[in-house]
Scaffold this active site. Structure first.
Site, PDB file in Angstrom:
ATOM      1  N   ASP A   2       0.849  -1.196   0.000  1.00  0.00           N
ATOM      2  CA  ASP A   2       0.000   0.000   0.000  1.00  0.00           C
ATOM      3  C   ASP A   2       0.883   1.244   0.000  1.00  0.00           C
ATOM      4  O   ASP A   2       1.765   1.391   0.840  1.00  0.00           O
ATOM      5  CB  ASP A   2      -0.936  -0.002   1.210  1.00  0.00           C
ATOM      6  CG  ASP A   2      -2.134   0.919   1.006  1.00  0.00           C
ATOM      7  OD1 ASP A   2      -1.926   2.088   0.623  1.00  0.00           O
ATOM      8  OD2 ASP A   2      -3.266   0.466   1.210  1.00  0.00           O
TER       9      ASP A   2
ATOM     10  N   SER B  75      -7.040   4.020  -1.327  1.00  0.00           N
ATOM     11  CA  SER B  75      -6.778   2.574  -1.316  1.00  0.00           C
ATOM     12  C   SER B  75      -8.028   1.753  -1.569  1.00  0.00           C
ATOM     13  O   SER B  75      -7.920   0.598  -2.008  1.00  0.00           O
ATOM     14  CB  SER B  75      -6.153   2.169   0.021  1.00  0.00           C
ATOM     15  OG  SER B  75      -4.897   2.777   0.147  1.00  0.00           O
TER      16      SER B  75
ATOM     17  N   THR C 257      -8.005  -2.091   1.844  1.00  0.00           N
ATOM     18  CA  THR C 257      -7.474  -3.020   0.835  1.00  0.00           C
ATOM     19  C   THR C 257      -8.072  -4.426   0.981  1.00  0.00           C
ATOM     20  O   THR C 257      -8.690  -4.922   0.022  1.00  0.00           O
ATOM     21  CB  THR C 257      -5.935  -3.043   0.861  1.00  0.00           C
ATOM     22  OG1 THR C 257      -5.471  -1.692   0.805  1.00  0.00           O
ATOM     23  CG2 THR C 257      -5.362  -3.824  -0.295  1.00  0.00           C
TER      24      THR C 257
ATOM     25  N   GLU D  91      -0.962  -8.171   1.735  1.00  0.00           N
ATOM     26  CA  GLU D  91      -0.747  -6.719   1.709  1.00  0.00           C
ATOM     27  C   GLU D  91       0.293  -6.273   2.736  1.00  0.00           C
ATOM     28  O   GLU D  91       0.189  -6.608   3.920  1.00  0.00           O
ATOM     29  CB  GLU D  91      -2.050  -5.957   1.985  1.00  0.00           C
ATOM     30  CG  GLU D  91      -1.860  -4.442   1.768  1.00  0.00           C
ATOM     31  CD  GLU D  91      -2.965  -3.578   2.362  1.00  0.00           C
ATOM     32  OE1 GLU D  91      -3.696  -4.043   3.259  1.00  0.00           O
ATOM     33  OE2 GLU D  91      -3.071  -2.414   1.940  1.00  0.00           O
TER      34      GLU D  91
ATOM     35  N   HIS E 172      -0.999   2.822  -5.178  1.00  0.00           N
ATOM     36  CA  HIS E 172      -0.728   4.220  -5.545  1.00  0.00           C
ATOM     37  C   HIS E 172       0.570   4.627  -4.874  1.00  0.00           C
ATOM     38  O   HIS E 172       1.022   3.958  -3.937  1.00  0.00           O
ATOM     39  CB  HIS E 172      -1.863   5.137  -5.066  1.00  0.00           C
ATOM     40  CG  HIS E 172      -2.184   4.941  -3.610  1.00  0.00           C
ATOM     41  ND1 HIS E 172      -1.350   5.374  -2.587  1.00  0.00           N
ATOM     42  CD2 HIS E 172      -3.215   4.289  -3.000  1.00  0.00           C
ATOM     43  CE1 HIS E 172      -1.866   5.026  -1.429  1.00  0.00           C
ATOM     44  NE2 HIS E 172      -2.992   4.346  -1.639  1.00  0.00           N
TER      45      HIS E 172
HETATM   46 ZN    ZN Z   1      -2.984   6.186   2.218  1.00  0.00          ZN
HETATM   47 MG    MG Z   2      -4.243  -0.850   2.386  1.00  0.00          MG
END
Ligand code: ZN
Ligand code: MG
Length: 371
Positions: free
Chosen positions: A43, A85, A139, A256, A304
């Site tokens: 992330d 996210s 996420t 993640e 991102h």
């Molecule tokens: Zn963020």
């Molecule tokens: Mg996340």
């Protein structure tokens, strides 16, 4: 023999010998298409964070240099150049651009979209998620929940009851059993055969594949990698071994590195360094599994960029310190690394939504089920 043939022959033998099984990354025999997909999301992780991670590990030592296929995705959401996210993960899980804050729902009417995790679960694949945030965070939520607003954490937790997710490792037990509405969702899950455990020990989990499980590593958000958190690499290894036993069809695992983003929002270099090194070890664990297995496609990307992170001039190798232009996300393109059967699908520049389509293509299902 004519001179011109010698290089060609050497190349022939080099390629030929490279097809034998071996521990060397470049010499693995892969299946024609994958049975298993491991989608790994850092992330907030884009080129600057990966560069920093690579420099911190030292040249030739980072996991990133083990990939031969690299592409870039365009991360924007349906209505903004800079994604959050929730929209970022929904692009991967559903293959559709959506608005910031949307968890598995699409504009204009907020209709739920079926995620790749839900679809593969319905088709008999084993499914899992391993994260360093809570289960209800944007996420992981975007792979299993359908809510208009990412802050609806209690509703997101209830959505976990709608999919037979086989394994979850991460934080957030409190969203299931310490709720304003007094429901105890963990009791419900236990009645359905789930093994529920707390902590970061793996010994009391049904790793033989006999039962689904949730291992809660924290009541809300787990600690940082710069403090005491160490479980992500081993959890990833254990989840792969478990999921492989859980279904003969194959598995889908989402992993993640959730807190890379949080370190960046905080502009905290030491935290970022700890998270990038932790994620490097986690990706290494997945590649080790994929290399031995031969049927597993590993895709690693970010949702991102965050922090407008810059790698500044004037520093020695020893005192390398990234700088930050902001405490927010940015619209920079995000690298996509792929390893395993059909990895070549992931080269080029494409929308973040194409990652969903490419995963289905790799599995031999065109660009995915009709929506
Ligand atoms: Zn963020
Ligand atoms: Mg996340």
């Amino acid at each position: 023999m004519p001179r011109i043939l010698l290089p060609a022959l050497l190349l022939f033998f080099a390629c030929h010998s490279a097809r034998k099984p071996s521990a060397d990354a470049s010499a693995v025999v892969f299946a024609e298409r994958p049975k298993n997909i491991i989608l790994m999301i850092g992330d907030g992780m884009a080129t600057p964070q990966i560069s920093a991670g690579l420099y911190w590990k030292g040249a030739g030592k980072s996991v990133w240099e083990q990939f031969s296929v690299v592409g870039f995705h365009k991360s924007h959401s349906s209505d903004e150049k800079v994604t959050d996210s929730a929209a970022g993960a929904t692009a991967f899980s559903c293959g559709q651009k959506t608005f910031n804050g949307a968890i598995g729902v699409l504009p204009p009417d907020n209709r739920p979209c079926r995620t790749i995790l839900e679809e593969l679960d319905a088709r008999g694949w084993a499914t899992g998620m391993v994260v360093t945030c809570s289960a209800t965070h944007a996420t992981p939520a975007s792979f299993i929940a359908h809510q208009d607003i990412r802050a609806y954490t209690e509703s997101i937790a209830e959505d976990y009851l709608n999919t037979e997710l086989d394994c979850f490792i991460g934080g957030g037990s409190g969203y299931f059993d310490d709720r304003p509405d007094k429901k105890n969702l963990l009791d419900t899950l236990k009645k359905r055969g789930y093994v529920i455990r707390r902590g970061t020990g793996f010994s009391r989990l049904p790793l033989d594949g006999e039962a689904p499980f949730m291992l809660f590593t924290a009541e809300r958000e787990p600690p940082t990698a710069s403090a005491t958190r160490r479980y992500l690499p081993e959890a990833t290894r254990k989840a792969c071994q478990y999921l492989q036993k859980r279904s003969p069809k194959g598995f889908f695992l989402m992993v993640e590195g959730s807190q890379i983003d949080w370190a960046l929002h905080a502009n905290d270099r030491n935290w970022l360094k700890a998270e990038m090194i932790d994620f490097d070890a986690t990706v290494t664990a997945a590649l080790d599994f994929a290399r031995t297995d031969g049927n597993t496609l590993v895709i690693v990307t970010g949702d991102h960029e965050c922090g407008g992170t810059s790698l500044n001039p004037g520093e020695s190798k020893q005192t390398f310190r990234p700088g930050f232009a902001s405490r927010m996300h940015s619209a920079a393109m995000v690298p996509v690394f792929a390893f395993g059967p059909r990895a070549e699908l992931f080269s080029g520049i494409y929308d973040n939504t194409a990652i969903y389509n490419k995963m289905w293509t790799a599995l031999g299902n065109g660009s995915g089920p009709a929506k």
